[in-house]
Scaffold this motif. Structure first.
Motif, PDB file in Angstrom:
ATOM      1  N   VAL A  57       3.298   0.396  15.467  1.00  0.00           N
ATOM      2  CA  VAL A  57       2.688   1.464  14.662  1.00  0.00           C
ATOM      3  C   VAL A  57       1.447   0.855  14.006  1.00  0.00           C
ATOM      4  O   VAL A  57       1.397   0.610  12.798  1.00  0.00           O
ATOM      5  CB  VAL A  57       3.668   2.014  13.611  1.00  0.00           C
ATOM      6  N   SER A  58       0.447   0.624  14.827  1.00  0.00           N
ATOM      7  CA  SER A  58      -0.777  -0.029  14.359  1.00  0.00           C
ATOM      8  C   SER A  58      -1.953   0.938  14.311  1.00  0.00           C
ATOM      9  O   SER A  58      -3.111   0.523  14.260  1.00  0.00           O
ATOM     10  CB  SER A  58      -1.116  -1.211  15.277  1.00  0.00           C
ATOM     11  N   PHE A  59      -1.656   2.230  14.319  1.00  0.00           N
ATOM     12  CA  PHE A  59      -2.687   3.272  14.256  1.00  0.00           C
ATOM     13  C   PHE A  59      -2.659   3.923  12.875  1.00  0.00           C
ATOM     14  O   PHE A  59      -1.678   3.821  12.146  1.00  0.00           O
ATOM     15  CB  PHE A  59      -2.469   4.306  15.359  1.00  0.00           C
ATOM     16  N   TYR A  60      -3.752   4.621  12.531  1.00  0.00           N
ATOM     17  CA  TYR A  60      -3.939   5.143  11.172  1.00  0.00           C
ATOM     18  C   TYR A  60      -3.895   6.677  11.132  1.00  0.00           C
ATOM     19  O   TYR A  60      -4.184   7.342  12.132  1.00  0.00           O
ATOM     20  CB  TYR A  60      -5.280   4.673  10.609  1.00  0.00           C
ATOM     21  N   ASN A  61      -3.571   7.211   9.948  1.00  0.00           N
ATOM     22  CA  ASN A  61      -3.614   8.674   9.820  1.00  0.00           C
ATOM     23  C   ASN A  61      -5.044   9.184   9.601  1.00  0.00           C
ATOM     24  O   ASN A  61      -5.347  10.341   9.901  1.00  0.00           O
ATOM     25  CB  ASN A  61      -2.671   9.172   8.723  1.00  0.00           C
ATOM     26  N   ILE A  62      -5.931   8.325   9.110  1.00  0.00           N
ATOM     27  CA  ILE A  62      -7.359   8.644   9.098  1.00  0.00           C
ATOM     28  C   ILE A  62      -8.030   7.635  10.022  1.00  0.00           C
ATOM     29  O   ILE A  62      -8.006   6.429   9.777  1.00  0.00           O
ATOM     30  CB  ILE A  62      -7.961   8.557   7.678  1.00  0.00           C
ATOM     31  N   SER A 208       4.526   2.471   9.070  1.00  0.00           N
ATOM     32  CA  SER A 208       3.268   1.832   9.446  1.00  0.00           C
ATOM     33  C   SER A 208       3.418   0.316   9.498  1.00  0.00           C
ATOM     34  O   SER A 208       4.133  -0.288   8.694  1.00  0.00           O
ATOM     35  CB  SER A 208       2.173   2.201   8.438  1.00  0.00           C
ATOM     36  N   PHE A 209       2.769  -0.275  10.490  1.00  0.00           N
ATOM     37  CA  PHE A 209       2.730  -1.730  10.705  1.00  0.00           C
ATOM     38  C   PHE A 209       4.093  -2.295  11.114  1.00  0.00           C
ATOM     39  O   PHE A 209       4.324  -3.490  10.983  1.00  0.00           O
ATOM     40  CB  PHE A 209       2.204  -2.457   9.465  1.00  0.00           C
ATOM     41  N   SER A 210       4.975  -1.439  11.614  1.00  0.00           N
ATOM     42  CA  SER A 210       6.252  -1.914  12.163  1.00  0.00           C
ATOM     43  C   SER A 210       6.314  -1.543  13.639  1.00  0.00           C
ATOM     44  O   SER A 210       5.281  -1.224  14.239  1.00  0.00           O
ATOM     45  CB  SER A 210       7.436  -1.324  11.383  1.00  0.00           C
ATOM     46  N   LEU A 211       7.506  -1.581  14.228  1.00  0.00           N
ATOM     47  CA  LEU A 211       7.635  -1.439  15.676  1.00  0.00           C
ATOM     48  C   LEU A 211       8.559  -0.276  16.033  1.00  0.00           C
ATOM     49  O   LEU A 211       9.668  -0.162  15.506  1.00  0.00           O
ATOM     50  CB  LEU A 211       8.178  -2.740  16.273  1.00  0.00           C
ATOM     51  N   ILE A 212       8.111   0.570  16.961  1.00  0.00           N
ATOM     52  CA  ILE A 212       8.944   1.635  17.512  1.00  0.00           C
ATOM     53  C   ILE A 212       9.761   1.053  18.656  1.00  0.00           C
ATOM     54  O   ILE A 212       9.207   0.463  19.592  1.00  0.00           O
ATOM     55  CB  ILE A 212       8.089   2.803  18.037  1.00  0.00           C
ATOM     56  N   LEU A 213      11.079   1.199  18.586  1.00  0.00           N
ATOM     57  CA  LEU A 213      11.967   0.718  19.647  1.00  0.00           C
ATOM     58  C   LEU A 213      12.548   1.934  20.368  1.00  0.00           C
ATOM     59  O   LEU A 213      13.477   2.575  19.880  1.00  0.00           O
ATOM     60  CB  LEU A 213      13.084  -0.149  19.060  1.00  0.00           C
ATOM     61  N   TRP A 251       1.568  -3.509  23.427  1.00  0.00           N
ATOM     62  CA  TRP A 251       2.872  -2.861  23.576  1.00  0.00           C
ATOM     63  C   TRP A 251       3.514  -3.327  24.886  1.00  0.00           C
ATOM     64  O   TRP A 251       2.848  -3.856  25.771  1.00  0.00           O
ATOM     65  CB  TRP A 251       2.744  -1.332  23.570  1.00  0.00           C
ATOM     66  N   THR A 252       4.812  -3.130  24.994  1.00  0.00           N
ATOM     67  CA  THR A 252       5.544  -3.451  26.221  1.00  0.00           C
ATOM     68  C   THR A 252       6.356  -2.241  26.658  1.00  0.00           C
ATOM     69  O   THR A 252       6.696  -1.371  25.854  1.00  0.00           O
ATOM     70  CB  THR A 252       6.477  -4.664  26.029  1.00  0.00           C
TER      71      THR A 252
END
Length: 307
Positions: A57-62, A208-213, A251-252
Motif C-alpha cells: 500500500v505505497s500509493f496515496y489518496n492525493i 497505508s505503508f503496509s502489505l496487502i496479502l 509487488w509479487t
C-alpha cells in the motif's frame, strides 16, 4: 471424464524482474517467458488463476491524478478574469491536513483574504468562504481535486457568496485493485470498460505503508481465449480505472495455468482382444510341442532291473 487429466503450471512473478512499461509506477509490467503454453491438439481448454499476491500500500489518496485546484477571480463583465491554480503535494491526507494545506497554498497565491475552506464535522462537507467573485473549474483531464472535495464533476461560475459543497469530502482513496492483463484475454467485464480482462479484484484491507496479502480462497479460475503464451503482462488499476502509482515499491504474484488434456490412446484394444490373443498364442505353443517317444520293452525291463 476418465480419459482426461489437468496439467498445471505455476508461474511466480516479481515486478522487480519485469520490463517496466510505466517507469516507477510499477503497475504495468511485462514478463518474457519461453513458451509457457503452446497450441496442442490434446488440450481441451485452458484456465488461469491468480493464486496469491503480495501488494504494497505505497500509493496515496492525493496523487498525480487528483491534486489540482483550478479557479479564477473576478467577473469577466466588470473585472478582469484572473485564472489561478494550486497544486497539492502528493501524499496521504485526512480532512484537517488537506484543508490546512490548501489554505496555506491560497496564502502563497496571495488569496488568503479571498479564499478560506472550512469543514462541517457534522455533515462531512466543506464550505468555501470568499470575499470576491470567483469561479471553480472542473476537468478530468486537468486532474482536479474537485470530486475529493465533494464539489462533483461540474464547474462553478462567478460565485458571489459562500459555496457549500453538495457532497461529502471523500478521502477514502482507492478501495480495490484490479489485476488485469492484455496478453491473457478472458471473458470479463467492468462498468469502466466493455472488456477489462480483469484476472482478479483485490480489496484494500491493509493500512497505508503496509502489505496487502491476497489469497484466492475460492480458487476462482478464468477461461483463457488464447492457445499460445510466450509473455505475460500485468496491469494493476484502481477503482477509478487509472493505473496505480506504487512509487517504485515492488509487488509479487503467483499465477497458475490449468490445461485440461486428453489422455492419448496407444491402440483401441479391448479386454476381449487381449484374451483372444493369449488363447491363440497358447494354442500355437501346444501345436509346436514335440511328443515324447514311447519306450521299448527292453528299455522298460532294463529300467526295472536298475531300480
Amino acid at each position: 471424464m476418465s480419459n482426461v487429466y489437468t496439467d498445471t503450471k505455476i508461474i511466480s512473478l516479481n515486478s522487480k524482474f519485469g520490463i517496466k512499461q510505466n517507469t516507477t509506477y510499477n503497475s504495468n509490467i511485462l514478463f518474457d517467458f519461453n513458451d509457457i503454453l503452446k497450441d496442442d491438439p490434446s488440450i481441451i481448454n485452458t484456465q488461469i488463476e491468480v493464486i496469491s499476491s503480495q501488494i504494497p500500500v505505497s500509493f496515496y489518496n492525493i496523487n498525480e491524478t487528483n491534486n489540482q485546484f483550478n479557479y479564477a477571480l473576478g467577473n469577466s463583465n466588470t473585472n478582469p478574469l484572473i485564472t489561478k491554480n494550486i497544486t497539492i503535494p502528493v501524499g496521504n491526507y485526512n480532512a484537517t491536513s488537506l484543508l490546512s494545506k490548501m489554505n496555506t497554498l491560497f496564502i502563497a497565491n496571495g488569496d488568503s483574504t479571498i479564499f478560506n475552506i472550512t469543514l462541517n464535522k457534522n455533515t462531512g462537507r466543506i464550505s468555501i468562504l470568499n470575499t470576491q467573485t470567483f469561479s471553480i473549474y472542473y476537468s478530468e483531464t486537468a486532474k482536479t481535486v474537485n470530486e475529493v472535495l465533494g464539489l462533483g464533476i461540474i464547474s462553478y461560475s462567478f460565485l458571489t457568496s459562500t459555496l457549500n459543497a453538495p457532497f461529502m469530502l471523500d478521502l477514502l482513496g482507492t478501495k480495490v485493485l484490479n489485476i488485469c492483463s492484455t496478453l491473457l484475454p478472458i471473458n470479463s467485464f467492468s462498468s469502466e470498460s466493455s472488456a477489462s480482462n480483469c484476472l482478479a479484484t483485490v480489496p484494500i484491507n491493509a493500512s497505508s505503508f503496509s502489505l496487502i496479502l491476497y489469497e484466492n480462497s475460492s480458487e476462482k479460475r478464468q477461461t483463457l481465449g488464447i492457445k499460445n503464451i510466450s509473455s505475460i503482462d500485468i496491469q494493476i488499476y484502481g477503482d477509478d480505472n487509472k493505473l496505480i502509482n506504487f512509487n517504485n515499491i515492488n509487488w509479487t504474484m503467483t499465477l497458475a495455468i490449468h490445461s485440461l488434456r486428453k489422455i492419448p490412446l496407444v491402440n483401441n484394444i479391448t479386454f476381449r482382444d487381449v484374451t483372444n490373443i493369449r488363447k491363440s498364442v497358447e494354442n500355437e505353443e501346444d501345436e509346436n510341442v514335440i511328443p515324447k517317444k514311447e519306450k521299448s520293452l527292453k528299455e522298460k525291463q532294463l529300467q526295472l532291473l536298475m531300480s
